[in-house]
Design an enzyme around this catalytic site. Sequence first.
Site, PDB file in Angstrom:
ATOM      1  N   HIS A 180       0.716  -1.252   0.069  1.00 37.13           N
ATOM      2  CA  HIS A 180      -0.186   0.035   0.007  1.00 37.13           C
ATOM      3  C   HIS A 180       0.831   1.220   0.076  1.00 37.13           C
ATOM      4  O   HIS A 180       0.257   2.477  -0.389  1.00 37.13           O
ATOM      5  CB  HIS A 180      -0.882  -0.055   1.149  1.00 37.13           C
ATOM      6  CG  HIS A 180      -2.086  -1.207   1.022  1.00 37.13           C
ATOM      7  ND1 HIS A 180      -2.866  -1.035   0.136  1.00 37.13           N
ATOM      8  CD2 HIS A 180      -2.430  -1.938   2.067  1.00 37.13           C
ATOM      9  CE1 HIS A 180      -3.808  -2.131   0.175  1.00 37.13           C
ATOM     10  NE2 HIS A 180      -3.621  -2.639   1.463  1.00 37.13           N
ATOM     11  N   ASP A 307      -5.571 -12.588   3.091  1.00 35.45           N
ATOM     12  CA  ASP A 307      -7.086 -12.033   3.348  1.00 35.45           C
ATOM     13  C   ASP A 307      -8.047 -12.259   2.482  1.00 35.45           C
ATOM     14  O   ASP A 307      -9.130 -11.811   2.412  1.00 35.45           O
ATOM     15  CB  ASP A 307      -6.958 -10.619   3.824  1.00 35.45           C
ATOM     16  CG  ASP A 307      -6.034  -9.821   2.835  1.00 35.45           C
ATOM     17  OD1 ASP A 307      -5.491 -10.518   1.937  1.00 35.45           O
ATOM     18  OD2 ASP A 307      -5.850  -8.627   3.270  1.00 35.45           O
TER      19      ASP A 307
END
Length: 370
Positions: A180, A307
């Site tokens: 990110h 995830d």
Amino acid sequence: MIVLYDPDTLLHDTVELVGAKIRSALESPARTRTIVEKLSESGEHGLRTIQSPLTSDDPSELKALLSIIERTHGREYLDHLKNAFDQWRAEQLIEQHENILPECFVYPTKAHSDPRPPKDLFARAGYFAFDMSSGIMFQTYRSVIASANLASESVSYLLDFKHSHGAPSVFALCRPPGHHCDGNRAGGYCYVNNVAVCISKYRSLSVSGEFARIGILDLDFHHGNGTQELYYSDPQVFYASIHGEDEFPYYTGADSETGAGDAVGANLNLPLATGSDFGEYMKKLNQALIALRDFRPEFLVVSLGFDTFHLDPLGSFQISTEHYALIAAGVRRVLADLPTVILLEGGYALEHLGENVKSFLEGWEARMRE
Ligand code: OKP
Ligand code: ZN
């Protein structure tokens, strides 16, 4: 497969905002601990412990790593990661066991597009971040450096093993994750972009250097906005990502984002509706794999997040433990002869994380033995 781990990656342990409550961050040391435990008890994976250059007697190791990291990240940003906690302590803004969370962020204005770093310590925490999932505690920098070092070392291992038969691969248990953050902003639990560390390291060591064609496959549930940003105009790097549609980080990840300038066509976003199942996932994966193969890279970096698991608190795909073996085998089948580094990104279902990693590694290696 060789798996690289550094106990320094366990030191970073911060908080996040959930509603109006401050909680221990889901991105926790227990994640890596449970993976290491699972892999050591099975014993079939070559787990190796790496020593961080911050704890080494030889100062040239740290210098070398920093020069790789600085190809991506600004000096002032890195100094902020290193010094912010001590600065806050010196001004008595924080206790030793507490965390810096940013509050005021840079936002688009008509007056200017690129403001200078502010002097105020509160303001600086926001200037060098894009969200509040990037707290800084007293040992954050040590883990960030250890995590980046695992990424860097994975490339050294990979190139050392190049003479061994078959395409080599190395798995780095990076923590904190990296996909990110861009050159000057932490966010989404990320501080240094470990994919970028791998790419810079690969370019510094390989014969083809700056001319190397490199593929990135981002399999985390969240779009790797930082990685996309860093290579958006780079025609030598192909970024492909499968991620939850309209999910965090919210402002990137659309399929209309295809790259810029010479690199138009070298960015492939494959957003997938929340709640999608394994079958829907595999269709997107095959699209990503074919695009990567057609790009003809000589080196692949996989941003691997767990995830996407059906019980993950931050994801919503319907993927189960056995599916990870099939995903890994699928990647290996299409991109068979590519030297590959796999970097851990997200994955927050603690009770299942170890077995999910094991399943992926088994699928990857089963394919290699065929
Ligand atoms: C990082 B990675 C709770 C919301 C958390 C950040 C999600 C970061 C995901 N306060 N928001 O891609 O797994
Ligand atoms: Zn994620």
